[in-house]
Design an enzyme around this catalytic site. Structure first.
Site, PDB file in Angstrom:
ATOM      1  N   HIS A 126      -8.580   1.975  -0.287  1.00 14.41           N
ATOM      2  CA  HIS A 126      -9.107   2.053  -1.659  1.00 14.41           C
ATOM      3  C   HIS A 126      -9.121   0.680  -2.307  1.00 14.41           C
ATOM      4  CE1 HIS A 126      -4.773   2.826  -1.687  1.00 14.41           C
ATOM      5  NE2 HIS A 126      -4.734   2.158  -2.819  1.00 14.41           N
ATOM      6  N   PHE A 127     -10.071   0.517  -3.223  1.00 14.31           N
ATOM      7  CA  PHE A 127     -10.111  -0.652  -4.097  1.00 14.31           C
ATOM      8  C   PHE A 127      -9.515  -0.268  -5.438  1.00 14.31           C
ATOM      9  CE2 PHE A 127     -13.697  -2.080  -1.377  1.00 14.31           C
ATOM     10  CZ  PHE A 127     -13.272  -3.375  -1.121  1.00 14.31           C
ATOM     11  N   HIS A 128      -8.702  -1.175  -5.999  1.00 18.13           N
ATOM     12  CA  HIS A 128      -8.258  -1.067  -7.388  1.00 18.13           C
ATOM     13  C   HIS A 128      -9.223  -1.886  -8.236  1.00 18.13           C
ATOM     14  CE1 HIS A 128      -4.041   0.356  -6.579  1.00 18.13           C
ATOM     15  NE2 HIS A 128      -4.298  -0.192  -5.407  1.00 18.13           N
ATOM     16  N   GLN A 188       0.852  -1.197   0.000  1.00 14.03           N
ATOM     17  CA  GLN A 188       0.000   0.000   0.000  1.00 14.03           C
ATOM     18  C   GLN A 188       0.887   1.246   0.000  1.00 14.03           C
ATOM     19  OE1 GLN A 188      -2.775   0.265   3.286  1.00 14.03           O
ATOM     20  NE2 GLN A 188      -3.835   2.030   2.414  1.00 14.03           N
TER      21      GLN A 188
HETATM   22  P1  5GP Z   1      -1.734   1.397  -3.276  1.00 22.26           P
HETATM   23  O1  5GP Z   1      -0.286   1.214  -3.558  1.00 22.26           O
HETATM   24  O2  5GP Z   1      -1.900   2.263  -2.057  1.00 22.26           O
HETATM   25  O3  5GP Z   1      -2.529   0.136  -3.231  1.00 22.26           O
HETATM   26  O4  5GP Z   1      -2.337   2.180  -4.514  1.00 22.26           O
HETATM   27  C1  5GP Z   1      -2.280   3.557  -4.640  1.00 22.26           C
HETATM   28  C2  5GP Z   1      -2.618   3.873  -6.065  1.00 22.26           C
HETATM   29  O5  5GP Z   1      -2.838   5.261  -6.144  1.00 22.26           O
HETATM   30  C3  5GP Z   1      -1.497   3.528  -7.055  1.00 22.26           C
HETATM   31  O6  5GP Z   1      -1.995   2.645  -8.039  1.00 22.26           O
HETATM   32  C4  5GP Z   1      -1.085   4.880  -7.610  1.00 22.26           C
HETATM   33  O7  5GP Z   1      -0.784   4.812  -8.975  1.00 22.26           O
HETATM   34  C5  5GP Z   1      -2.284   5.751  -7.335  1.00 22.26           C
HETATM   35  N1  5GP Z   1      -1.988   7.147  -7.105  1.00 22.26           N
HETATM   36  C6  5GP Z   1      -0.953   7.668  -6.386  1.00 22.26           C
HETATM   37  N2  5GP Z   1      -1.020   9.012  -6.361  1.00 22.26           N
HETATM   38  C7  5GP Z   1      -2.139   9.341  -7.069  1.00 22.26           C
HETATM   39  C8  5GP Z   1      -2.745  10.595  -7.391  1.00 22.26           C
HETATM   40  O8  5GP Z   1      -2.281  11.675  -7.039  1.00 22.26           O
HETATM   41  N3  5GP Z   1      -3.892  10.549  -8.122  1.00 22.26           N
HETATM   42  C9  5GP Z   1      -4.430   9.370  -8.556  1.00 22.26           C
HETATM   43  N4  5GP Z   1      -5.539   9.450  -9.281  1.00 22.26           N
HETATM   44  N5  5GP Z   1      -3.877   8.177  -8.273  1.00 22.26           N
HETATM   45  C10 5GP Z   1      -2.756   8.158  -7.539  1.00 22.26           C
END
Ligand code: 5GP
Length: 153
Positions: free
Chosen positions: A102-104, A96
């Site tokens: 958040h969900f992808h 993360q």
């Molecule tokens: P995690 O690694 O927390 O599961 O996923 C975070 C996601 O947020 C990543 O896929 C990354 O590309 C996306 N992300 C990071 N910063 C931003 C941003 O400023 N805006 C958007 N729309 N996505 C972001």
């Protein structure tokens, strides 16, 4: 996990940072991932300030799942694929990178997607993301009907 009000998704929710929105309701917001791993990579977040799954209230969990059903179906319809993948990370040890739950959502399979990019690696062109978002937005109404969140008028 203590919630960090300065994280980028908190800024998006407060309107202090931009996002390319595809769907919003009282409790959730869905927008394009700025570093998509595949075309159509979308995120659904609760408006509740929760860092991980383990901090999320039951009511926000339900709201997220309702939104994910609609947005995932809209992503499938917009990208012209029959399946989708939904996943999320809890804690930096799990990968993360943004500490707001958040969900992808990926169109199709995460395992055999051709040309899949690394996680949070490469920024996309916002103009190209907007074109994908337009396609997804156009299917939100139909998706809500297909997943039985609303009935046909
Ligand atoms: P995690 O690694 O927390 O599961 O996923 C975070 C996601 O947020 C990543 O896929 C990354 O590309 C996306 N992300 C990071 N910063 C931003 C941003 O400023 N805006 C958007 N729309 N996505 C972001």
């Amino acid at each position: 996990m203590k919630y960090d009000n300065a994280n980028i998704f908190a800024k998006i929710l407060r309107g202090e940072a931009p996002c390319i929105k595809v769907h919003e309701d009282d409790c959730t917001l869905a927008f394009m991932d700025i570093m998509p791993q595949v075309e159509g990579h979308t995120l659904v977040i609760p408006k509740e300030p929760a860092s991980s799954l383990f901090d999320l209230s039951d009511s926000a969990s339900l709201a997220c799942m309702r939104a994910v059903k609609i947005v995932a179906k809209a992503v499938e319809l917009a990208m012209g694929v029959k399946g989708s993948t939904v996943f999320q990370h809890n804690g930096k040890e799990a990968g993360q990178t943004v500490p707001h739950f958040h969900f992808h959502i990926f169109p199709g399979s995460i395992f055999n997607a051709s040309g899949i990019k690394g996680h949070a690696v490469e920024m996309a062109d916002p103009a190209e993301l907007e074109l994908v978002a337009e396609k997804i937005r156009a299917f939100i109404g139909e998706a809500a009907i297909q997943v039985h969140q609303v009935t046909k008028p």
